[in-house]
Design a protein around this motif. Structure first.
Motif, PDB file in Angstrom:
ATOM      1  N   UNK A  80       0.830  -1.199   0.000  1.00  0.00           N
ATOM      2  CA  UNK A  80       0.000   0.000   0.000  1.00  0.00           C
ATOM      3  C   UNK A  80       0.868   1.254   0.000  1.00  0.00           C
ATOM      4  N   UNK A  81       0.293   2.359  -0.459  1.00  0.00           N
ATOM      5  CA  UNK A  81       0.977   3.649  -0.429  1.00  0.00           C
ATOM      6  C   UNK A  81       0.388   4.520   0.675  1.00  0.00           C
ATOM      7  N   UNK A  82       1.210   5.352   1.248  1.00  0.00           N
ATOM      8  CA  UNK A  82       0.708   6.289   2.240  1.00  0.00           C
ATOM      9  C   UNK A  82      -0.242   7.267   1.561  1.00  0.00           C
ATOM     10  N   UNK A  83      -1.379   7.490   2.188  1.00  0.00           N
ATOM     11  CA  UNK A  83      -2.376   8.421   1.649  1.00  0.00           C
ATOM     12  C   UNK A  83      -2.254   9.743   2.395  1.00  0.00           C
ATOM     13  N   UNK A  84      -1.592  10.709   1.778  1.00  0.00           N
ATOM     14  CA  UNK A  84      -1.397  12.008   2.411  1.00  0.00           C
ATOM     15  C   UNK A  84      -2.555  12.939   2.062  1.00  0.00           C
ATOM     16  N   UNK A  85      -3.168  13.533   3.076  1.00  0.00           N
ATOM     17  CA  UNK A  85      -4.259  14.481   2.861  1.00  0.00           C
ATOM     18  C   UNK A  85      -4.202  15.543   3.950  1.00  0.00           C
ATOM     19  N   UNK A  86      -4.913  16.648   3.700  1.00  0.00           N
ATOM     20  CA  UNK A  86      -4.858  17.779   4.622  1.00  0.00           C
ATOM     21  C   UNK A  86      -6.249  18.316   4.922  1.00  0.00           C
ATOM     22  N   UNK A  87      -6.378  18.939   6.086  1.00  0.00           N
ATOM     23  CA  UNK A  87      -7.557  19.711   6.427  1.00  0.00           C
ATOM     24  C   UNK A  87      -7.240  21.159   6.078  1.00  0.00           C
ATOM     25  N   UNK A  88      -8.019  21.761   5.205  1.00  0.00           N
ATOM     26  CA  UNK A  88      -7.796  23.145   4.812  1.00  0.00           C
ATOM     27  C   UNK A  88      -8.803  24.056   5.501  1.00  0.00           C
ATOM     28  N   UNK A  89      -8.302  25.042   6.229  1.00  0.00           N
ATOM     29  CA  UNK A  89      -9.150  25.973   6.952  1.00  0.00           C
ATOM     30  C   UNK A  89      -8.844  27.381   6.458  1.00  0.00           C
ATOM     31  N   UNK A  90      -9.846  28.069   5.934  1.00  0.00           N
ATOM     32  CA  UNK A  90      -9.655  29.410   5.382  1.00  0.00           C
ATOM     33  C   UNK A  90     -10.165  30.468   6.349  1.00  0.00           C
ATOM     34  N   UNK A  91      -9.379  31.532   6.493  1.00  0.00           N
ATOM     35  CA  UNK A  91      -9.803  32.716   7.240  1.00  0.00           C
ATOM     36  C   UNK A  91     -10.249  33.729   6.197  1.00  0.00           C
ATOM     37  N   UNK A  92     -11.555  33.850   5.964  1.00  0.00           N
ATOM     38  CA  UNK A  92     -12.014  34.619   4.812  1.00  0.00           C
ATOM     39  C   UNK A  92     -13.255  35.471   5.066  1.00  0.00           C
ATOM     40  N   UNK A  93     -13.636  35.662   6.333  1.00  0.00           N
ATOM     41  CA  UNK A  93     -14.800  36.482   6.646  1.00  0.00           C
ATOM     42  C   UNK A  93     -14.414  37.570   7.645  1.00  0.00           C
ATOM     43  N   UNK A  94     -14.868  38.796   7.407  1.00  0.00           N
ATOM     44  CA  UNK A  94     -14.598  39.925   8.297  1.00  0.00           C
ATOM     45  C   UNK A  94     -15.930  40.399   8.874  1.00  0.00           C
ATOM     46  N   UNK A  95     -16.158  40.084  10.141  1.00  0.00           N
ATOM     47  CA  UNK A  95     -17.414  40.417  10.807  1.00  0.00           C
ATOM     48  C   UNK A  95     -17.229  41.713  11.587  1.00  0.00           C
ATOM     49  N   UNK A  96     -18.197  42.605  11.524  1.00  0.00           N
ATOM     50  CA  UNK A  96     -18.076  43.818  12.325  1.00  0.00           C
ATOM     51  C   UNK A  96     -19.447  44.398  12.674  1.00  0.00           C
ATOM     52  N   UNK A  97     -19.467  45.199  13.709  1.00  0.00           N
ATOM     53  CA  UNK A  97     -20.626  46.006  14.064  1.00  0.00           C
ATOM     54  C   UNK A  97     -20.108  47.375  14.464  1.00  0.00           C
TER      55      UNK A  97
END
Length: 423
Positions: A80-97
């Motif tokens: 078998x081959x190693x299965x490399x994968x990633x969790x991708x987390x984006x910082x893409x929202x700007x919340x304001x009041x």
């Protein structure tokens, strides 16, 4: 009493240090935030500083399957081959009041800063943040699904405990940890579950403070929590790692009079700004934050435990850490379909469409395994099975792990008016 506590958190004069204001805002946020405090994958400023495209790539451990060699046999082994994968987390929202206070309001209207300005601002940030987290869950392509229909004649669908047991079985198949399991429910689902006489009480001591008041009870290993951000008929079984959350307190600009950023527990971070707009002669209060949320996908595994790869040899990732609940009778969705070909074609192809996603062309005489493989390549589909006699002379049964709408389209040659149908 709560108002009094908030008032005591800052001095009467609103021109206090910005850091103190940020701490007060954060305290309010922590008391009320639900969905973000439930999920445990949280990323902050240290993770995103210098990240390309404002995306953090978290490498996950490789998954392998143990195999058995025949005793005293000389069969070749499977490498078998190693299965490399990633969790991708984006910082893409700007919340304001942002709120402006005129001299008249500050002088004549007896403005209490915490009660009249900061609390409404923080509530607005809270609602937006909750919707970002729930939105990531709502937009995910689910592999697993169950039905909860109190009006159904089948106990498997009408009895909330049996629904929870069905969800528990799916969670076990996906190898979820036994802890950190929640059933998130909207108002109508909560009402239906709460009326169940065998609902168990929950010791909420170990839960985040904001979740405690929303706890409905416990069934079959699931802690049931009502979330305001969910639609009335919306519901999900989730593991606490199903959604990854990003939250950063923005830097304080040099030009503001007062300001401060605070990052603390539950993955929460806000920046509080206070300045004066001389053009309009108004004080301005701003609470804002950077945020993002992503459904966490995992490598799909075949029946023998090996990692599934697509035609480009990339690891196939599917969302397996949550289970979507269809509440009520639902629409045309089903979990099992019968597909049949008529007219005795001698060539051509057909396609299968699951919830709007269509497979590649499948040969008219494809085996059950080939059809299942094509269906399982679709986003949001995993573990679909196909059984039945050989095509095109026999019908086949397609069974999904989630209720879905399935349609078929044929492009056949030969035979007599060949066609394909699904029921």
């Amino acid at each position: 009493m709560a108002d009094q506590l908030w008032k005591e958190a800052i001095v009467a004069n609103i021109f206090v240090k910005g850091q103190k204001l940020a701490q007060t805002a954060l305290g309010l946020l922590r008391r009320q935030v639900k969905a973000p405090s439930l999920f445990t994958f949280k990323f902050g400023i240290a993770d995103f500083r210098g990240a390309e495209g404002d995306v953090v790539n978290i490498k996950r451990p490789a998954v392998l399957v143990a195999r058995e060699k025949p005793w005293r046999g000389d069969d070749a082994i499977v490498v078998d081959r190693l299965a490399n994968s990633k969790i991708q987390v984006a910082l893409n929202r700007h919340i304001y009041s942002a709120v402006a206070l005129s001299p008249e309001e500050e002088t004549l209207d007896e403005i209490d800063y915490v009660r009249d300005v900061q609390v409404p601002q923080v509530n607005a940030i809270l609602d937006f943040f909750e919707n970002i987290v729930v939105g990531a869950l709502r937009a995910a392509s689910f592999v697993f699904g169950v039905t909860f229909n109190p009006a159904s004649g089948s106990a498997v669908e009408s009895d909330p405990r049996k629904v929870a047991i069905r969800a528990r079985k799916l969670a076990q198949q996906a190898h979820w940890p036994l802890t950190g399991r929640y059933w998130l429910v909207g108002a109508n689902v909560s009402e239906a579950v709460a009326s169940y006489e065998k609902l168990l009480d929950v010791d909420t001591a170990g839960l985040p403070e904001a979740l405690r008041e929303g706890v409905v009870g416990r069934l079959a290993g699931w802690t049931i929590v009502e979330l305001d951000a969910l639609g009335e008929d919306e519901s999900y079984f989730v593991h606490e790692t199903a959604v990854a959350i990003a939250n950063v307190a923005p830097a304080v600009p040099n030009g503001v009079a007062k300001g401060g950023g605070v990052a603390a527990g539950n993955g929460l971070a806000v920046t509080q700004l206070w300045d004066y707009d001389s053009t309009y002669m108004k004080d301005r209060s701003i609470v804002h934050a950077f945020a993002g949320a992503t459904a966490v996908t995992d490598p799909e595994q075949a029946a023998d435990g090996s990692i599934v790869r697509d035609e480009n040899d990339a690891v196939v990732l599917k969302f397996q850490r949550a289970i979507k609940v269809t509440f009520g009778a639902g629409g045309a969705e089903k979990a099992s379909y019968t597909v049949s070909i008529t007219g005795a074609p001698t060539g051509g192809t057909f396609t299968v469409t699951v919830d709007g996603q269509t497979t590649d062309a499948i040969p008219f005489n494809a085996s059950s395994a080939t059809i299942a493989s094509e269906i399982n390549e679709l986003t949001g589909v995993s573990g679909a099975t196909v059984t039945g006699g050989a095509f095109p002379g026999n019908a086949k049964t397609v069974t999904l792990k989630e209720r879905a709408v399935v349609t078929v389209t044929g492009a056949f040659t030969g035979g007599t008016s060949p066609a394909i149908a699904v029921a």
